[in-house]
Design a protein around this motif. Structure first.
Motif, PDB file in Angstrom:
ATOM      1  N   LEU A 216     -27.471 -12.837 -25.633  1.00  0.00           N
ATOM      2  CA  LEU A 216     -25.828 -13.278 -25.614  1.00  0.00           C
ATOM      3  C   LEU A 216     -24.839 -12.523 -24.810  1.00  0.00           C
ATOM      4  O   LEU A 216     -24.172 -13.290 -24.113  1.00  0.00           O
ATOM      5  CB  LEU A 216     -25.610 -12.882 -27.039  1.00  0.00           C
ATOM      6  N   THR A 217     -25.309 -11.329 -24.686  1.00  0.00           N
ATOM      7  CA  THR A 217     -24.381 -10.368 -23.793  1.00  0.00           C
ATOM      8  C   THR A 217     -24.423 -11.056 -22.141  1.00  0.00           C
ATOM      9  O   THR A 217     -23.428 -11.356 -21.626  1.00  0.00           O
ATOM     10  CB  THR A 217     -24.677  -8.877 -23.594  1.00  0.00           C
ATOM     11  N   LEU A 218     -25.578 -11.340 -21.850  1.00  0.00           N
ATOM     12  CA  LEU A 218     -25.641 -11.833 -20.246  1.00  0.00           C
ATOM     13  C   LEU A 218     -25.134 -13.120 -20.276  1.00  0.00           C
ATOM     14  O   LEU A 218     -24.471 -13.519 -19.188  1.00  0.00           O
ATOM     15  CB  LEU A 218     -27.038 -12.077 -20.276  1.00  0.00           C
ATOM     16  N   VAL A 219     -25.216 -14.029 -21.267  1.00  0.00           N
ATOM     17  CA  VAL A 219     -24.655 -15.287 -21.091  1.00  0.00           C
ATOM     18  C   VAL A 219     -23.185 -15.172 -20.978  1.00  0.00           C
ATOM     19  O   VAL A 219     -22.693 -16.088 -20.430  1.00  0.00           O
ATOM     20  CB  VAL A 219     -25.116 -16.208 -22.497  1.00  0.00           C
ATOM     21  N   PHE A 220     -22.504 -14.532 -21.825  1.00  0.00           N
ATOM     22  CA  PHE A 220     -21.025 -14.473 -21.788  1.00  0.00           C
ATOM     23  C   PHE A 220     -20.637 -13.747 -20.715  1.00  0.00           C
ATOM     24  O   PHE A 220     -19.230 -13.749 -20.618  1.00  0.00           O
ATOM     25  CB  PHE A 220     -20.622 -13.848 -23.291  1.00  0.00           C
ATOM     26  N   PHE A 229     -20.991 -21.539 -24.774  1.00  0.00           N
ATOM     27  CA  PHE A 229     -21.353 -22.019 -26.094  1.00  0.00           C
ATOM     28  C   PHE A 229     -22.398 -23.351 -25.896  1.00  0.00           C
ATOM     29  O   PHE A 229     -23.204 -23.544 -26.580  1.00  0.00           O
ATOM     30  CB  PHE A 229     -20.309 -22.420 -26.782  1.00  0.00           C
ATOM     31  N   VAL A 230     -21.739 -24.226 -24.885  1.00  0.00           N
ATOM     32  CA  VAL A 230     -22.623 -25.499 -24.587  1.00  0.00           C
ATOM     33  C   VAL A 230     -23.985 -24.857 -24.147  1.00  0.00           C
ATOM     34  O   VAL A 230     -25.037 -25.447 -24.466  1.00  0.00           O
ATOM     35  CB  VAL A 230     -21.939 -26.414 -23.589  1.00  0.00           C
ATOM     36  N   PHE A 231     -24.126 -23.972 -23.218  1.00  0.00           N
ATOM     37  CA  PHE A 231     -25.466 -23.735 -22.741  1.00  0.00           C
ATOM     38  C   PHE A 231     -26.352 -23.124 -23.890  1.00  0.00           C
ATOM     39  O   PHE A 231     -27.473 -23.358 -23.965  1.00  0.00           O
ATOM     40  CB  PHE A 231     -25.131 -22.264 -21.939  1.00  0.00           C
ATOM     41  N   LEU A 232     -25.691 -22.179 -24.898  1.00  0.00           N
ATOM     42  CA  LEU A 232     -26.521 -21.781 -25.936  1.00  0.00           C
ATOM     43  C   LEU A 232     -27.083 -22.988 -27.015  1.00  0.00           C
ATOM     44  O   LEU A 232     -28.006 -22.878 -27.414  1.00  0.00           O
ATOM     45  CB  LEU A 232     -25.602 -20.695 -26.551  1.00  0.00           C
TER      46      LEU A 232
END
Length: 365
Positions: A216-220, A229-232
């Protein structure tokens, strides 16, 4: 009266002994063919490839950066994580190594650290399923929170809205699978923090924290909140969908066993399971789960041997009058949808099934 009692008492025992011998003979044939032999080369290749492929996908994610093209990365990660989960499933069933400790640690690394699913939670749930597939009160896989797969579940909390929804639940089944990924992660987190015995609890907490928190940290860090959010949503949705369509054809729509019914091991595993026939590509896509009958009979059989074992086991079941079900992929999904719709409408009596007749036959032989 004294002459009748021995007859009533011995017949079931003779039938049980004969059924036990039938599986023993099959197991001997399987072992003689070398189908329980370990496949170290096959599995070491996959074990080395798994973290490398995950690392490459994450590196590509960082390299692409802020872009809607990341949705393709999300789809790729969903496929990769599912394939890693299949590999973790093999390790949990002791298919990879002789050592139980080695298999456990591989399952923890693959499941908790790479995929974000609790191995302890899954092992407890899946062990109960293998012991009594499709048996009321014993198999957790037929006690779903949303979809009713038994008449007993469908009969609870009836109302006009729920009745209509349950009556059309087959139509919504595949859409609901999009939430399965989130459910798998949440169930694992709840389990590691819940009371009760759990081996290597702190290892699982650490691994899940690194995997879920780090991801989650990497994504944001890489993406803006909107794209993140769309990616997740895409990654979790496709991961859950892929996992769901791989497991759904295995038992849904097969006979449901009454609580008080006892069957021998061979019939219990074969008659409640369904194979999905197809090419070797399907074997890869389904992670070997399409050979569900062989997997339930011999859980520790290495995945690459399942295809070889299937024809032999099918023939053995035919000669011993044990129903062996094998259908195409689309047919299997049609059966699942039709079955859960009938359950939702209350049209399916799970106790009216070939198992009652089979039990009578076993007891009378």
């Amino acid at each position: 009266m004294d002459d009748i009692r021995p007859t009533i008492r011995t017949r079931p025992r003779e039938g049980t002994a004969r059924a036990t011998r039938a599986f023993t003979e099959l197991a001997q044939q399987v072992r003689h063919q070398g189908l329980l032999r370990r496949r170290y080369g096959y599995y070491w290749t996959k074990l080395i490839a798994a973290p490398l492929v995950v690392s490459l996908c994450l590196a590509a994610f960082v390299w692409i950066g802020e872009s809607w093209w990341q949705l393709f990365t999300a789809a790729a990660l969903a496929i990769v994580f599912t394939q890693v989960a299949f590999l973790g499933h093999d390790a949990a069933h002791r298919q990879i190594f002789v050592s139980g400790r080695w298999n456990d640690w591989i399952s923890l690394i693959l499941g908790d650290l790479l995929v974000g699913m609790s191995y302890g939670w899954w092992q407890h749930k899946h062990t109960r399923h293998h012991a009594n597939p499709n048996k009321l009160g014993s198999d957790p896989d037929i006690e779903l929170p949303v979809i009713a797969v038994t008449a007993e579940t469908a009969a609870k909390h009836r109302g006009p809205v729920l009745t209509w929804t349950r009556g059309h639940q087959g139509v919504f089944f595949f859409q609901i699978l999009l939430f399965e990924g989130l459910s798998l992660h949440a169930s694992g987190v709840r389990r590691v923090f819940a009371r009760g015995r759990l081996e290597r609890r702190w290892v699982e907490i650490a691994f899940l924290g690194i995997r879920l928190g780090g991801f989650l940290t990497l994504v944001f860090l890489v993406l803006s909140p909107g794209i993140a959010f769309v990616f997740l949503a895409v990654q979790l949705g496709l991961f859950g969908f892929y996992m769901g369509i791989a497991f759904a054809p295995n038992h849904k729509g097969m006979p449901v066993v009454p609580r008080d019914m006892t069957l021998d091991f061979l019939r219990r595993q074969v008659m409640m399971s369904r194979n999905v026939r197809g090419t070797r590509l399907l074997d890869v896509v389904m992670g070997g789960l399409n050979y569900q009958i062989e997997h339930h009979l011999f859980p520790s059989m290495p995945r690459p041997h399942l295809r070889r074992a299937a024809p032999m086991i099918a023939e053995y079941c035919r000669t011993h009058d044990v129903p062996y079900t094998s259908v195409g992929l689309l047919t299997s999904y049609a059966i699942v949808v039709r079955y859960i719709n009938r359950v939702g409408l209350g049209e399916r009596d799970v106790f009216t099934c070939p198992l009652i007749e089979q039990r009578s036959l076993i007891g009378s032989t």
